[in-house]
Design a protein around this motif. Sequence first.
Motif, PDB file in Angstrom:
ATOM      1  N   ALA A 168       0.841  -1.201   0.000  1.00 24.98           N
ATOM      2  CA  ALA A 168       0.000   0.000   0.000  1.00 24.98           C
ATOM      3  C   ALA A 168       0.877   1.251   0.000  1.00 24.98           C
ATOM      4  O   ALA A 168       1.780   1.399   0.826  1.00 24.98           O
ATOM      5  CB  ALA A 168      -0.915   0.005   1.214  1.00 24.98           C
ATOM      6  N   LYS A 169       0.605   2.157  -0.933  1.00 27.36           N
ATOM      7  CA  LYS A 169       1.400   3.381  -1.082  1.00 27.36           C
ATOM      8  C   LYS A 169       0.476   4.582  -1.264  1.00 27.36           C
ATOM      9  O   LYS A 169      -0.625   4.467  -1.799  1.00 27.36           O
ATOM     10  CB  LYS A 169       2.332   3.279  -2.297  1.00 27.36           C
ATOM     11  N   ASP A 170       0.961   5.744  -0.834  1.00 27.76           N
ATOM     12  CA  ASP A 170       0.250   6.992  -1.110  1.00 27.76           C
ATOM     13  C   ASP A 170       0.311   7.305  -2.592  1.00 27.76           C
ATOM     14  O   ASP A 170       1.210   6.844  -3.311  1.00 27.76           O
ATOM     15  CB  ASP A 170       0.866   8.140  -0.319  1.00 27.76           C
ATOM     16  N   SER A 171      -0.611   8.140  -3.044  1.00 28.22           N
ATOM     17  CA  SER A 171      -0.633   8.519  -4.457  1.00 28.22           C
ATOM     18  C   SER A 171       0.487   9.469  -4.821  1.00 28.22           C
ATOM     19  O   SER A 171       0.874   9.568  -5.981  1.00 28.22           O
ATOM     20  CB  SER A 171      -1.974   9.164  -4.799  1.00 28.22           C
ATOM     21  N   GLY A 172       0.971  10.226  -3.839  1.00 28.48           N
ATOM     22  CA  GLY A 172       2.015  11.217  -4.120  1.00 28.48           C
ATOM     23  C   GLY A 172       1.457  12.577  -4.473  1.00 28.48           C
ATOM     24  O   GLY A 172       2.225  13.521  -4.686  1.00 28.48           O
ATOM     25  N   VAL A 173       0.132  12.700  -4.547  1.00 24.53           N
ATOM     26  CA  VAL A 173      -0.503  13.991  -4.833  1.00 24.53           C
ATOM     27  C   VAL A 173      -1.639  14.197  -3.836  1.00 24.53           C
ATOM     28  O   VAL A 173      -2.200  13.229  -3.299  1.00 24.53           O
ATOM     29  CB  VAL A 173      -1.047  14.063  -6.273  1.00 24.53           C
ATOM     30  N   LYS A 174      -1.999  15.461  -3.597  1.00 22.26           N
ATOM     31  CA  LYS A 174      -3.036  15.763  -2.602  1.00 22.26           C
ATOM     32  C   LYS A 174      -4.445  15.617  -3.166  1.00 22.26           C
ATOM     33  O   LYS A 174      -5.393  15.416  -2.401  1.00 22.26           O
ATOM     34  CB  LYS A 174      -2.836  17.180  -2.071  1.00 22.26           C
ATOM     35  N   TYR A 175      -4.611  15.740  -4.477  1.00 23.84           N
ATOM     36  CA  TYR A 175      -5.960  15.733  -5.036  1.00 23.84           C
ATOM     37  C   TYR A 175      -6.511  14.320  -5.249  1.00 23.84           C
ATOM     38  O   TYR A 175      -7.697  14.151  -5.541  1.00 23.84           O
ATOM     39  CB  TYR A 175      -6.000  16.522  -6.353  1.00 23.84           C
ATOM     40  N   ALA A 176      -5.677  13.295  -5.133  1.00 22.39           N
ATOM     41  CA  ALA A 176      -6.142  11.912  -5.232  1.00 22.39           C
ATOM     42  C   ALA A 176      -5.606  11.153  -4.026  1.00 22.39           C
ATOM     43  O   ALA A 176      -4.410  10.881  -3.939  1.00 22.39           O
ATOM     44  CB  ALA A 176      -5.661  11.261  -6.531  1.00 22.39           C
ATOM     45  N   VAL A 177      -6.488  10.848  -3.099  1.00 21.37           N
ATOM     46  CA  VAL A 177      -6.077  10.221  -1.848  1.00 21.37           C
ATOM     47  C   VAL A 177      -6.312   8.714  -1.951  1.00 21.37           C
ATOM     48  O   VAL A 177      -7.450   8.251  -2.059  1.00 21.37           O
ATOM     49  CB  VAL A 177      -6.876  10.801  -0.660  1.00 21.37           C
ATOM     50  N   ASN A 178      -5.219   7.953  -1.952  1.00 24.95           N
ATOM     51  CA  ASN A 178      -5.361   6.504  -2.045  1.00 24.95           C
ATOM     52  C   ASN A 178      -6.012   5.945  -0.783  1.00 24.95           C
ATOM     53  O   ASN A 178      -5.622   6.280   0.339  1.00 24.95           O
ATOM     54  CB  ASN A 178      -3.990   5.848  -2.236  1.00 24.95           C
ATOM     55  N   GLU A 179      -7.002   5.097  -0.996  1.00 20.13           N
ATOM     56  CA  GLU A 179      -7.666   4.412   0.101  1.00 20.13           C
ATOM     57  C   GLU A 179      -7.700   2.923  -0.204  1.00 20.13           C
ATOM     58  O   GLU A 179      -7.714   2.514  -1.371  1.00 20.13           O
ATOM     59  CB  GLU A 179      -9.078   4.957   0.308  1.00 20.13           C
ATOM     60  N   PHE A 180      -7.728   2.111   0.858  1.00 15.40           N
ATOM     61  CA  PHE A 180      -7.575   0.672   0.712  1.00 15.40           C
ATOM     62  C   PHE A 180      -8.701  -0.041   1.474  1.00 15.40           C
ATOM     63  O   PHE A 180      -8.510  -0.539   2.581  1.00 15.40           O
ATOM     64  CB  PHE A 180      -6.205   0.247   1.249  1.00 15.40           C
ATOM     65  N   PRO A 181      -9.896  -0.100   0.876  1.00  9.93           N
ATOM     66  CA  PRO A 181     -11.048  -0.676   1.575  1.00  9.93           C
ATOM     67  C   PRO A 181     -10.839  -2.115   2.042  1.00  9.93           C
ATOM     68  O   PRO A 181     -11.355  -2.508   3.094  1.00  9.93           O
ATOM     69  CB  PRO A 181     -12.170  -0.590   0.529  1.00  9.93           C
ATOM     70  N   LEU A 182     -10.082  -2.907   1.288  1.00  9.46           N
ATOM     71  CA  LEU A 182      -9.867  -4.294   1.702  1.00  9.46           C
ATOM     72  C   LEU A 182      -9.057  -4.366   2.990  1.00  9.46           C
ATOM     73  O   LEU A 182      -9.262  -5.261   3.816  1.00  9.46           O
ATOM     74  CB  LEU A 182      -9.167  -5.083   0.594  1.00  9.46           C
ATOM     75  N   LEU A 183      -8.125  -3.427   3.157  1.00  7.70           N
ATOM     76  CA  LEU A 183      -7.383  -3.366   4.409  1.00  7.70           C
ATOM     77  C   LEU A 183      -8.309  -2.986   5.555  1.00  7.70           C
ATOM     78  O   LEU A 183      -8.223  -3.548   6.658  1.00  7.70           O
ATOM     79  CB  LEU A 183      -6.238  -2.355   4.311  1.00  7.70           C
TER      80      LEU A 183
END
Length: 322
Positions: A168-183
């Motif tokens: 799991a990694k961050d997107s690297g940008v503020k306008y797209a926030v990576n989320e991990f529902p399975l986690l």
Amino acid sequence: MTTEHHRLNAPSATPPRIQALSLGAGVQSSALLLMSAHGLLPRLDYAAFADTGWERPETYAALDWLENEVAKPAGIEIVRLRAGDIRRDALDPNSRFSTMPMFIRNPNGSKGMLRRQCTSTYKIKILLAEARRRLGAEVFDDGRIGRVKRSLSLSMWVGISSDEFHRAKDSGVKYAVNEFPLLQLGLTRADTQAYLDQHGFAAVSKSACVGCPYTSNAGWRNLRDNHPVQWDEAVEFDRAIRAGNARANANGRPLLGQAFLHPSLLPLDQAPIDAPPKRRHLRLVGADEAVDWEDGDPDGCSPWACRTGRPEQPAGISEVAA
């Protein structure tokens, strides 16, 4: 799952973000799409598939099934994005090519690995461009997409299960926030596969292009035995990139060494891909951990979740992707 389901859908004091899915049509991302369509997760606004132009036949078949049988009935848009054709770009002297993590025999006989740039170019960048477009950024006449207003952002779901949390990694940008529902739900890959099986969607493979160097021996055998057209393409591609990509060669910057798709550093149609009588392990050149190169593809190649590790830079190579 019930408790987590309620938590994920809890009312928020802030306006809801756009819910987007990075869809690779593999196990985890397919399960997320189904869960959204079935109401177990919030409704997705769209799911984006980043197409390298050379995806595996199983991937395209899975994507078509998901679109027609899952997404459309649920009113979820699937958008197919494409930054180019990775196979054509590598072989066309007039096309820019972002390096694949090919295995290298250096001039001194040592082994190395090219830098992996393909995931960023052919997947992540176009997913982020689509995110900016969805957030109202200006679209220029040449197709470029501008910046997003500072206050705007969307949620980008990424299919990482609890047994692969390290990916799991961050997107690297503020306008797209990576989320991990399975986690958040505590689901393993086996759990998500079981969920797919229950809903008649068992035939999925890890997302990667036909000529991905991270393909396992089992993956290469499947291609050879079940998809002869794509196998022939991969064999020819392997021969064609021996001295590096076409543009670098045309510009007088050939690869100082030889490139291969298989870690044995043999031509693909000569590589030892048949199942051995006993399990054998190969250490991926330059990686931090030993991986089993016989069984399933080690990690696949999903945006923000491609395999990690620190590939060795081949001797004399500074940049081959221009």
